[in-house]
Design a protein around this motif. Structure first.
Motif, PDB file in Angstrom:
ATOM      1  N   ASN A  26       0.749  -1.219   0.154  1.00  0.00           N
ATOM      2  CA  ASN A  26       0.015  -0.144  -0.061  1.00  0.00           C
ATOM      3  C   ASN A  26       0.639   1.200   0.030  1.00  0.00           C
ATOM      4  N   GLU A  27       2.069   1.292   0.904  1.00  0.00           N
ATOM      5  CA  GLU A  27       2.767   2.428   0.644  1.00  0.00           C
ATOM      6  C   GLU A  27       3.398   2.631  -0.552  1.00  0.00           C
ATOM      7  N   VAL A  28       3.787   1.282  -1.315  1.00  0.00           N
ATOM      8  CA  VAL A  28       4.525   1.530  -2.610  1.00  0.00           C
ATOM      9  C   VAL A  28       3.434   2.275  -3.307  1.00  0.00           C
ATOM     10  N   PHE A  29       2.091   1.821  -3.412  1.00  0.00           N
ATOM     11  CA  PHE A  29       1.079   2.163  -4.201  1.00  0.00           C
ATOM     12  C   PHE A  29       0.879   3.598  -4.280  1.00  0.00           C
ATOM     13  N   GLN A  30       0.768   3.945  -2.823  1.00  0.00           N
ATOM     14  CA  GLN A  30       0.575   5.491  -2.552  1.00  0.00           C
ATOM     15  C   GLN A  30       1.511   6.221  -2.999  1.00  0.00           C
ATOM     16  N   ALA A  31       2.885   6.050  -3.055  1.00  0.00           N
ATOM     17  CA  ALA A  31       4.037   6.780  -3.652  1.00  0.00           C
ATOM     18  C   ALA A  31       3.825   6.728  -5.063  1.00  0.00           C
ATOM     19  N   MET A  32       3.599   5.767  -5.580  1.00  0.00           N
ATOM     20  CA  MET A  32       3.323   5.905  -7.082  1.00  0.00           C
ATOM     21  C   MET A  32       2.157   6.737  -7.552  1.00  0.00           C
ATOM     22  N   LYS A  33       1.256   6.660  -6.864  1.00  0.00           N
ATOM     23  CA  LYS A  33      -0.050   7.414  -6.965  1.00  0.00           C
ATOM     24  C   LYS A  33       0.336   9.010  -6.722  1.00  0.00           C
ATOM     25  N   SER A  34       1.029   9.222  -5.799  1.00  0.00           N
ATOM     26  CA  SER A  34       1.477  10.703  -5.596  1.00  0.00           C
ATOM     27  C   SER A  34       2.465  11.181  -6.617  1.00  0.00           C
ATOM     28  N   GLN A  35       3.201  10.313  -7.161  1.00  0.00           N
ATOM     29  CA  GLN A  35       3.989  10.762  -8.113  1.00  0.00           C
ATOM     30  C   GLN A  35       3.307  10.953  -9.667  1.00  0.00           C
ATOM     31  N   GLY A  36       2.071  10.482  -9.525  1.00  0.00           N
ATOM     32  CA  GLY A  36       1.326  10.512 -10.624  1.00  0.00           C
ATOM     33  C   GLY A  36       1.420   9.311 -11.869  1.00  0.00           C
ATOM     34  N   LEU A  37       1.769   8.403 -11.340  1.00  0.00           N
ATOM     35  CA  LEU A  37       2.187   7.165 -12.165  1.00  0.00           C
ATOM     36  C   LEU A  37       0.965   6.326 -12.226  1.00  0.00           C
ATOM     37  N   ILE A  38       0.151   6.310 -11.140  1.00  0.00           N
ATOM     38  CA  ILE A  38      -1.184   5.350 -11.163  1.00  0.00           C
ATOM     39  C   ILE A  38      -2.219   6.252 -10.917  1.00  0.00           C
ATOM     40  N   GLN A  39      -3.380   5.859 -11.701  1.00  0.00           N
ATOM     41  CA  GLN A  39      -4.680   6.591 -11.841  1.00  0.00           C
ATOM     42  C   GLN A  39      -5.784   5.845 -10.648  1.00  0.00           C
ATOM     43  N   ALA A  40      -5.421   4.691 -10.530  1.00  0.00           N
ATOM     44  CA  ALA A  40      -6.525   3.667  -9.661  1.00  0.00           C
ATOM     45  C   ALA A  40      -6.644   4.637  -8.333  1.00  0.00           C
ATOM     46  N   GLU A  41      -7.702   4.373  -7.759  1.00  0.00           N
ATOM     47  CA  GLU A  41      -7.940   4.846  -6.320  1.00  0.00           C
ATOM     48  C   GLU A  41      -7.313   4.011  -5.100  1.00  0.00           C
ATOM     49  N   THR A  42      -7.576   2.929  -5.272  1.00  0.00           N
ATOM     50  CA  THR A  42      -6.838   2.071  -4.332  1.00  0.00           C
ATOM     51  C   THR A  42      -6.114   0.881  -5.039  1.00  0.00           C
ATOM     52  N   LEU A  43      -5.282   0.243  -4.078  1.00  0.00           N
ATOM     53  CA  LEU A  43      -4.543  -0.974  -4.526  1.00  0.00           C
ATOM     54  C   LEU A  43      -5.134  -2.080  -5.052  1.00  0.00           C
ATOM     55  N   ALA A  44      -6.478  -2.208  -4.095  1.00  0.00           N
ATOM     56  CA  ALA A  44      -7.253  -3.384  -4.440  1.00  0.00           C
ATOM     57  C   ALA A  44      -7.841  -2.860  -5.978  1.00  0.00           C
ATOM     58  N   GLN A  45      -8.131  -1.629  -6.425  1.00  0.00           N
ATOM     59  CA  GLN A  45      -8.686  -1.367  -7.765  1.00  0.00           C
ATOM     60  C   GLN A  45      -7.808  -1.728  -8.724  1.00  0.00           C
ATOM     61  N   ALA A  46      -6.382  -1.554  -8.710  1.00  0.00           N
ATOM     62  CA  ALA A  46      -5.539  -1.582  -9.412  1.00  0.00           C
ATOM     63  C   ALA A  46      -5.166  -3.124  -9.456  1.00  0.00           C
ATOM     64  N   LEU A  47      -5.297  -3.858  -8.518  1.00  0.00           N
ATOM     65  CA  LEU A  47      -5.254  -5.398  -8.812  1.00  0.00           C
ATOM     66  C   LEU A  47      -6.138  -6.100  -9.304  1.00  0.00           C
ATOM     67  N   GLY A  48      -7.475  -5.554  -9.045  1.00  0.00           N
ATOM     68  CA  GLY A  48      -8.698  -5.973  -9.807  1.00  0.00           C
ATOM     69  C   GLY A  48      -8.634  -5.877 -11.465  1.00  0.00           C
ATOM     70  N   ARG A  49      -8.161  -4.790 -11.692  1.00  0.00           N
ATOM     71  CA  ARG A  49      -8.148  -4.339 -13.329  1.00  0.00           C
ATOM     72  C   ARG A  49      -7.321  -4.977 -13.729  1.00  0.00           C
ATOM     73  N   HIS A  50      -5.967  -5.315 -13.005  1.00  0.00           N
ATOM     74  CA  HIS A  50      -5.064  -6.325 -13.582  1.00  0.00           C
ATOM     75  C   HIS A  50      -5.475  -7.514 -13.873  1.00  0.00           C
ATOM     76  N   ASP A  51      -6.240  -8.198 -12.822  1.00  0.00           N
ATOM     77  CA  ASP A  51      -6.566  -9.554 -13.094  1.00  0.00           C
ATOM     78  C   ASP A  51      -7.745  -9.796 -13.946  1.00  0.00           C
TER      79      ASP A  51
END
Length: 119
Positions: A87-112
């Motif tokens: 979650n910390e890795v996800f939040q850091a990537m999100k704060s850098q503007g690298l990921i648009q997903a709202e949550t880590l679970a959302q990013a994992l669900g989209r990937h799956d």
């Protein structure tokens, strides 16, 4: 009588000392053996479940800022191995503007879902 006891103890100590000296001592590792032990790359060292999360984060990257550079799989894995939670890795990537997903679970669900639709 005392002489026999002292003599017997002396003989016993001598026998123990020679037995200890006869045991082979462990050798220290040779410099070549130490040098050939290479640490695995961060991504390769992750468990299969953690690799799945790293790949999901990697494939979820859609940088919005022109100066934002996507992270490599190795960089993402290194962040995790440095002690951060996913979650910390996800939040850091999100704060850098690298990921648009709202949550880590959302990013994992989209990937799956994307992975299963490709199958």
């Amino acid at each position: 009588m005392k002489r026999r006891i002292v003599h017997g103890l002396g003989t016993l100590m001598l026998a123990m000392a020679s037995t200890t000296a006869a045991e082979p001592q462990p050798r220290p590792a040779s410099p070549t053996a130490i040098a050939s032990t290479i640490a695995p790359r961060p991504f390769a060292a992750l468990s299969p479940g953690n690799r799945r999360i790293a790949v999901a984060l990697f494939e979820s990257q859609k940088p919005t800022a022109p100066s934002a550079r996507p992270m490599t799989l190795e960089q993402i894995a290194q962040e995790r191995r440095s002690g951060k939670t996913w979650n910390e890795v996800f939040q850091a990537m999100k704060s850098q503007g690298l990921i648009q997903a709202e949550t880590l679970a959302q990013a994992l669900g989209r990937h799956d879902r994307a992975r299963h639709s490709r199958s």
